[in-house]
Design an enzyme around this catalytic site. Structure first.
Site: not given
Length: 203
Positions: A26, A48, A56
């Site tokens: 990522y 988000e 995250w």
């Protein structure tokens, strides 16, 4: 936060990259690279929003389940979701089961379709608030939001979007290349700068 240099391939990366294959991929291939695809931007902004109050890593680990639950973040399909779909998603252990966030995704899909009906787009709105490309002598700073993120947050809220506070929006802007927050010593910093320099923002 300093860059990390203890990766197997020897490449220095941002300090938040923890070395796991998923997080490293990522960091290397997505975070900070300019993105203008409408569906991809919608997905990232929704994720988000789900991340608020969580890590995250949690969202990244559940991303495929989110994609299954929300029809690949096809906003035209999500906009047609009903209370039955909300109930289904609240029962899906693969995602973050938060009613407010689930309902916000459905609401935001409807708001996005309204924008399209007016000849507007999320890509154009978002990129109109992007940070200017970072110069070679720009100072590096770790921050949670910015004036640009605050302005975009206000613009989205005015259009009826939910779970788009300044911190959430700034994280979105970081992830889709509207600001390059790779550490200057990170190997991905300069490539992202070059990508941004050759990127034509949607208008």
């Amino acid at each position: 936060m300093q860059a990390r240099t203890d990766f197997e391939d020897g490449k220095p990366r941002c300090g938040w990259a923890d070395g796991s294959p998923e997080y490293t991929a990522y960091h290397d291939d997505e975070w900070g690279w300019p993105q203008a695809d409408e569906r991809a931007l919608f997905e990232q902004l929704c994720l988000e929003g789900f991340q608020a109050g969580l890590s995250w890593r949690t969202i990244l680990n559940k991303r495929e389940a989110f994609r299954r639950g929300f029809a690949g973040f096809d906003y035209a399909k999500v906009a047609r979701y009903t209370e039955k779909d909300v109930t289904r998603l609240l029962g899906d252990a693969g995602i973050v089961r938060h009613r407010g966030k689930i309902e916000a995704v459905i609401n935001n899909a409807k708001r996005l379709l309204e924008m399209h009906q007016r000849g507007e787009s999320l890509a154009t709105l978002a990129w109109s608030h992007a940070h200017a490309p970072r110069g070679p002598k720009a100072a590096f700073e770790v921050r949670a939001t910015s004036p640009q993120a605050t302005a975009l947050s206000k613009a989205l809220k005015k259009l009826g979007w939910g779970f788009v506070g300044p911190t959430t929006v700034y994280a979105f802007m970081q992830s889709v290349g509207m600001v390059n927050d790779h550490h200057p010593d990170c190997f991905a910093c300069k490539p992202c700068d070059r990508a941004r320099a050759g990127f034509e923002p949607p208008r």
